[in-house]
Scaffold this motif. Structure first.
Motif, short mmCIF file in Angstrom:
data_model
loop_
_atom_site.label_atom_id
_atom_site.label_comp_id
_atom_site.label_asym_id
_atom_site.label_seq_id
_atom_site.Cartn_x
_atom_site.Cartn_y
_atom_site.Cartn_z
N TRP A 110 0.83 -1.21 0.00
CA TRP A 110 0.00 0.00 0.00
C TRP A 110 0.86 1.26 0.00
N LEU A 148 2.37 1.83 -3.42
CA LEU A 148 1.41 2.27 -4.44
C LEU A 148 0.94 3.69 -4.18
N ASP A 149 0.70 4.05 -2.92
CA ASP A 149 0.17 5.38 -2.59
C ASP A 149 0.56 5.72 -1.15
N ARG A 150 1.73 6.30 -0.99
CA ARG A 150 2.28 6.55 0.34
C ARG A 150 1.39 7.49 1.15
N ASN A 153 -1.82 8.20 0.92
CA ASN A 153 -3.08 7.56 1.29
C ASN A 153 -2.87 6.51 2.38
#
Length: 716
Positions: free
Chosen positions: A653, A656-658, A660
């Motif tokens: 995770w 992919l989107d630090r 978020n």
């Protein structure tokens, strides 16, 4: 507060970044730089540029009485019950307690906002919800559920019971056993839990203002609360609560669903041989626990990897090799859970690692405390606040608007010295007279000695926590077990005396460090020290009643608590009792070659910690933590698999989107922990009502299954 292996620094960093307020994030990073550089304060120019208090300058700071509202303590009570259940379950399963400050702060903000919003709509709102009131709730809730840990329900208190004593042949006589009863537990906690609140109160200005100790978790909580009370922070908090609620519902429903398949301890999804039957027999399997996956998403990656490495080292390599020595190193007739047999190696080698790690960190913290105090003494001058290293000896440190404002309000509502010293003396006198009535093995003069020594140890722990966020509560407790157990002697109930002294020491040291953390949070949110102290007292009183009641619910509903291999093995209880036996009986209680192995692992724990501190930080982050590695030595590898799954999910995770992930991962993890944890309440009610699960889902090998089929066909 957590079992102090969970890496609260990592959790604290996550807390800071959780609310996406750029000013607060930049301020946090500035504070981190100041801490790394050894400075006392953030430069005034930078502070002015990112001032937090200027954003709240148009808001009146309520008086300390206005901060203590009825709604604050009503919300605190219900949250204290919820988090006490969660902490109790973690205590009785794996003994690892992650930082739940994010969840407590988030939910307290959400529920009071609902309360005030409803009153505002009907025109009955008289007092707005402020960050100071939010801080009071946070303090009360953390103090209450902290008793669920420091109260010893998963370690020293349960270790006194005959259920744990029966697992060993040593010290299982009546004078070394005291079974849990609700009333004496509540009484004991009431007389030992408050004294730590009075011991360090006179030093609050020294610790918070003069020494400028960081208290990372307290600082992170303050940033969180300050962020909530900005328009953007409130919007983010709403999204986080929604995400927490979604995963709470999923986790709770999953607990309800899998209950139907758990007719016995060996049935259900938690006994799913996901890695094969051979691995399952060595306790390697994924048990589908949302709690452990959620815990892993809060703990730093290195903690989760260390736990897995410890599981592989113990259950994958060492225990199978030692098991081959059955009949040589120990009697082949001994049961697997006997401390003179296989279980002895698991427990005592784990103790060796824990003691080695604890001793190293204790000496390290002592060294850092002495060095820091000497540094503060050298830098002190006529000015009120210490100057930083790059200033001339006679200059005055620049004071920012934020610091000036916070210092002014922090010093406004003083707690009189006679309240602190008088309170300590009165509570100590009551405790000295009461505790020997509960534990006759522990004499009044021994408790007096404990209370004379306790403030020094409490200061060391509170100071070390302020420097590193690493509390050594259980280490001080284990030292008390050795000292008072040996003092009392085996023939006079030394095991029970050592465990009781452990409880006295842990409660003092734990509450003192928690109080200083709360003072730091209050300092950064402009909450009055007086309201913080009162909130801590009320929260502690709540915890002294709530935690024993929650434990009693568990203890009565589940008859397998403390049994190795069960749903609630309470690993720390067996470890603490084994430490007490070791303290009074010496090494004679160890099985063959166990002492040699313990010495090797004790030394290895010290060496690994030393290497971690000597190498650069970018390298030390890849070196496992001995304390975390020791956790699965006794329990098994199943929860290590769950935690590794959780850390892999978080790692992907973050890749992919630090942004978020940093914002919502703590909320997702908290939802998973809370949902699975609160399912225990209806599960306990069903168990007390003698309502048993209707189905047993069990997995067999092909050969065993063929035999079962033949047996069933013969019956028909």
């Amino acid at each position: 507060m957590a079992q102090e292996t969970t890496g609260s620094n990592g959790a604290a960093a996550a807390d800071v970044e959780m609310v996406e307020v750029n000013e607060l994030r930049r301020r946090s990073k500035a504070g981190d730089r100041a801490r790394r550089d050894g400075e006392g304060a953030v430069p005034a120019e930078e502070e002015e540029a990112v001032s937090v208090e200027r954003a709240f300058a148009d808001q009146r700071v309520p008086s300390w009485r206005e901060q203590l509202t009825v709604r604050a303590f009503v919300v605190s009570f219900f949250l204290a019950v919820m988090f006490s259940v969660i902490v109790m379950k973690l205590n009785l399963t794996i003994g690892v307690i992650p930082s739940l400050n994010v969840s407590a702060g988030l939910l307290s903000f959400f529920f009071v906002r609902l309360w005030t919003g409803a009153l505002d709509k009907v025109g009955l709102l008289r007092q707005p919800f402020t960050r100071q009131e939010n801080t009071v709730i946070q303090t009360c809730v953390v103090a209450a559920y902290g008793i669920a840990f420091s109260g010893g329900f998963g370690n020293y208190l349960l270790a006194m019971s005959d259920r744990i004593a029966s697992q060993s042949t040593e010290a299982n006589d009546p004078q070394n056993i005291k079974n849990p009863q609700l009333l004496w537990i509540i009484g004991f906690l009431l007389v030992v839990s408050f004294i730590g609140l009075f011991g360090l109160v006179p030093l609050r200005k020294t610790m918070i203002i003069d020494y400028k100790l960081t208290y990372p978790s307290g600082t992170a909580t303050a940033y969180l609360i300050n962020g909530f009370h900005t328009p953007h922070g409130a919007k983010i908090a709403g999204k986080q609560v929604k995400k927490l609620g979604q995963f709470f519902g999923l986790s709770f429903f999953w607990g309800f669903f899998q209950w139907f398949y758990t007719a016995t301890d060996s049935c259900g999804f938690q006994k799913f041989p996901s890695l094969g039957l051979q691995a399952f027999n060595n306790r390697f399997y994924f048990d589908f626990s949302p709690t452990y996956v959620g815990v892993a998403m809060i703990c730093p990656h290195i903690v989760n990897v260390s736990v897995l490495l410890g599981a592989i080292l113990s259950w994958g390599i060492m225990w199978p090799l030692i098991a081959k020595k059955r009949g040589d190193w120990f009697s082949a007739e001994l049961a697997d859970g006997n401390l003179h047999g296989m279980q002895g190696y698991r427990v005592f080698i784990a103790i060796a690692v824990i003691l080695g790690d604890g001793l190293y960190n204790f000496l390290k913290m002592l060294f850092l405390t002495v060095r820091s105090l000497r540094s503060q003494h050298k830098k002190s001058n006529a000015s009120t606040l210490p100057v930083s290293d790059d200033e001339t000896g006679n200059s005055v440190a620049p004071v920012s608007y934020d610091e000036e404002r916070r210092t002014e309000l922090f010093l406004k509502d003083q707690i009189p010295w006679y309240i602190a010293y008088g309170g300590y003396a009165v509570v100590a006198a009551i405790s000295i007279g009461t505790v020997p009535q509960i534990f006759p093995q522990l004499k009044w003069y021994q408790i007096l000695v404990a209370y004379i020594v306790a403030p020094v140890l409490a200061f060391c722990n509170a100071y070390g926590t302020g420097l590193t966020d690493w509390s050594l509560v259980t280490t001080y407790g284990k030292l008390a077990i050795f000292a008072f157990g040996a003092w009392t002697g085996a023939s006079h109930g030394g095991v029970l005396a050592g465990l009781a002294a452990c409880g006295v020491m842990m409660n003092i040291v734990s509450t003192a460090a928690d109080l200083m953390q709360d003072f730091k949070t209050g300092y950064l949110t402009l909450a009055s020290p007086r309201s913080m102290f009162i909130s801590q007292v009320i929260g502690t009183a709540m915890g002294c009643v709530i935690a024993p009641c929650v434990f009693w619910l568990f203890y009565k509903a589940f008859d397998n608590i403390g049994i190795s291999g069960s749903e609630y093995p309470a690993p720390n209880a067996a470890i603490f009792r084994s430490i007490a036996i070791l303290g009074v009986d010496g090494f004679s209680s160890l099985p063959k070659n166990c002492l040699t192995l313990c010495g090797i692992f004790f030394a290895a724990a010290i060496v690994i910690n030393l290497v971690r501190d000597m190498v650069p930080k970018k390298v030390s982050g890849f070196i496992p933590i001995p304390m975390a590695m020791a956790i699965p030595f006794y329990l098994g590898a199943y929860f290590a698999i769950d935690m590794f799954v959780g850390t892999v999910i978080l790692f992907i995770w973050q890749k992919l989107d630090r942004a978020n992930a940093d914002t919502f991962a703590p909320a997702v993890a908290s939802g998973m922990i809370c949902g699975d944890g609160l399912w225990v309440l209806p599960q306990s009610v069903l168990a007390l009502a003698k309502v048993n699960p209707p189905i047993c889902m069990k997995f067999l090998s092909r050969a065993v299954n063929d035999k079962v089929d033949v047996f069933i066909s013969n019956l028909s």
